[in-house]
Write an enzyme that holds these catalytic residues in place. Sequence first.
Site, PDB file in Angstrom:
ATOM      1  N   GLY A 249      56.657  81.294  39.243  1.00  0.00           N
ATOM      2  CA  GLY A 249      58.057  80.928  39.064  1.00  0.00           C
ATOM      3  C   GLY A 249      58.914  81.009  40.305  1.00  0.00           C
ATOM      4  O   GLY A 249      60.133  81.129  40.215  1.00  0.00           O
ATOM      5  N   LYS A 250      58.295  80.905  41.481  1.00  0.00           N
ATOM      6  CA  LYS A 250      59.055  81.014  42.729  1.00  0.00           C
ATOM      7  C   LYS A 250      60.140  79.948  42.846  1.00  0.00           C
ATOM      8  O   LYS A 250      61.269  80.235  43.241  1.00  0.00           O
ATOM      9  CB  LYS A 250      58.115  80.928  43.939  1.00  0.00           C
ATOM     10  CG  LYS A 250      57.140  82.067  44.090  1.00  0.00           C
ATOM     11  CD  LYS A 250      56.372  81.981  45.396  1.00  0.00           C
ATOM     12  CE  LYS A 250      55.542  80.719  45.508  1.00  0.00           C
ATOM     13  NZ  LYS A 250      54.451  80.647  44.509  1.00  0.00           N
ATOM     14  N   THR A 251      59.781  78.706  42.510  1.00  0.00           N
ATOM     15  CA  THR A 251      60.756  77.624  42.657  1.00  0.00           C
ATOM     16  C   THR A 251      61.918  77.802  41.698  1.00  0.00           C
ATOM     17  O   THR A 251      63.089  77.639  42.075  1.00  0.00           O
ATOM     18  CB  THR A 251      60.085  76.258  42.425  1.00  0.00           C
ATOM     19  OG1 THR A 251      59.019  76.092  43.359  1.00  0.00           O
ATOM     20  CG2 THR A 251      61.094  75.126  42.617  1.00  0.00           C
TER      21      THR A 251
ATOM     22  N   LYS B 224      61.211  74.590  51.433  1.00  0.00           N
ATOM     23  CA  LYS B 224      59.846  74.895  51.012  1.00  0.00           C
ATOM     24  C   LYS B 224      58.971  74.360  52.137  1.00  0.00           C
ATOM     25  O   LYS B 224      58.482  73.223  52.076  1.00  0.00           O
ATOM     26  CB  LYS B 224      59.496  74.251  49.676  1.00  0.00           C
ATOM     27  CG  LYS B 224      58.139  74.696  49.138  1.00  0.00           C
ATOM     28  CD  LYS B 224      57.864  74.129  47.760  1.00  0.00           C
ATOM     29  CE  LYS B 224      56.464  74.533  47.287  1.00  0.00           C
ATOM     30  NZ  LYS B 224      56.340  75.984  47.040  1.00  0.00           N
TER      31      LYS B 224
ATOM     32  N   ASP C 159      58.466  70.401  43.693  1.00  0.00           N
ATOM     33  CA  ASP C 159      59.269  71.610  43.898  1.00  0.00           C
ATOM     34  C   ASP C 159      60.215  71.443  45.086  1.00  0.00           C
ATOM     35  O   ASP C 159      61.384  71.844  45.029  1.00  0.00           O
ATOM     36  CB  ASP C 159      58.364  72.825  44.128  1.00  0.00           C
ATOM     37  CG  ASP C 159      57.603  73.226  42.873  1.00  0.00           C
ATOM     38  OD1 ASP C 159      57.997  72.805  41.765  1.00  0.00           O
ATOM     39  OD2 ASP C 159      56.606  73.956  43.000  1.00  0.00           O
TER      40      ASP C 159
ATOM     41  N   GLY D 141      58.144  80.539  49.727  1.00  0.00           N
ATOM     42  CA  GLY D 141      56.785  80.577  50.238  1.00  0.00           C
ATOM     43  C   GLY D 141      55.850  79.700  49.432  1.00  0.00           C
ATOM     44  O   GLY D 141      56.260  78.912  48.579  1.00  0.00           O
TER      45      GLY D 141
ATOM     46  N   GLY E 246      52.130  80.002  47.211  1.00  0.00           N
ATOM     47  CA  GLY E 246      51.144  80.926  46.681  1.00  0.00           C
ATOM     48  C   GLY E 246      51.620  82.369  46.766  1.00  0.00           C
ATOM     49  O   GLY E 246      52.797  82.664  46.556  1.00  0.00           O
TER      50      GLY E 246
ATOM     51  N   LEU F 286      61.947  80.842  29.033  1.00  0.00           N
ATOM     52  CA  LEU F 286      62.947  79.845  28.662  1.00  0.00           C
ATOM     53  C   LEU F 286      62.283  78.515  28.320  1.00  0.00           C
ATOM     54  O   LEU F 286      61.372  78.073  29.021  1.00  0.00           O
ATOM     55  CB  LEU F 286      63.947  79.638  29.799  1.00  0.00           C
ATOM     56  CG  LEU F 286      64.746  80.874  30.231  1.00  0.00           C
ATOM     57  CD1 LEU F 286      65.499  80.588  31.522  1.00  0.00           C
ATOM     58  CD2 LEU F 286      65.703  81.307  29.138  1.00  0.00           C
TER      59      LEU F 286
END
Length: 224
Positions: A14-16, A37, A54, A116, A118, A206
């Site tokens: 869920g980084k993005t 990114k 992303d 980042g 990964g 969500l």
Amino acid sequence: MAGLFITGTDTDCGKTAVTLGLMYKLQQQGEVVLGMKPVASGAQMTEVGLRNNDALRIQEQASIEIPYSEVNPFVYQSAIAPHLAARQVEMPILIDDIVDGCEQMQEQADWVLVEGVGGWHVPLGDDVTLADLCRSLNLPVILVVGMRLGCINHALMSAECMLNAGVNFAGWIANHRDSKMLASEENLETLRIWLPAPCLGEIPSLMTPSPQNIAEYLTEQLIF
């Protein structure tokens, strides 16, 4: 000028989504925010070149219009480890170029958020990893913890590696990826006790996550 580096416990944690939520929250406070990114593997060929979904979302969320090439300077079509994708097309990832790009963004914005790729030790080349990029950027680090089975081990190992790397571990955000996760509250409490940085938010599972509703679950404290 300020910035953050957003990393995660692993791929698809869920980084993005968190990056977009952080950008939105800062923008709501009147800040001019840009996002990067810098490395993305897994992209579609379009009429204007390779595009990663992303990175496109981060470009769209920016406070001012900037070219895709500045948001995502190293993009690869194959959805494989970035160092392998770069080797496949003989286009190496250059950390100095990413640092220069981030510094140019910082001249245009109050905040620059860098996502980042990964996890913390993903290789970016034969002898460099994501950790080397983070050290070079010299930004505080936010760790996104994908809340699912195995997250405690992944989070604690990531935190230990970050501290050993000498970066500023500013905080972590719990992102519930598995709505059926057993003992989720107990796992969360364990992370609160063991991780050597504050929890900056807890995002539930969500149905339709958006930058706005993710921002609602981020704390107002510390970095804001």
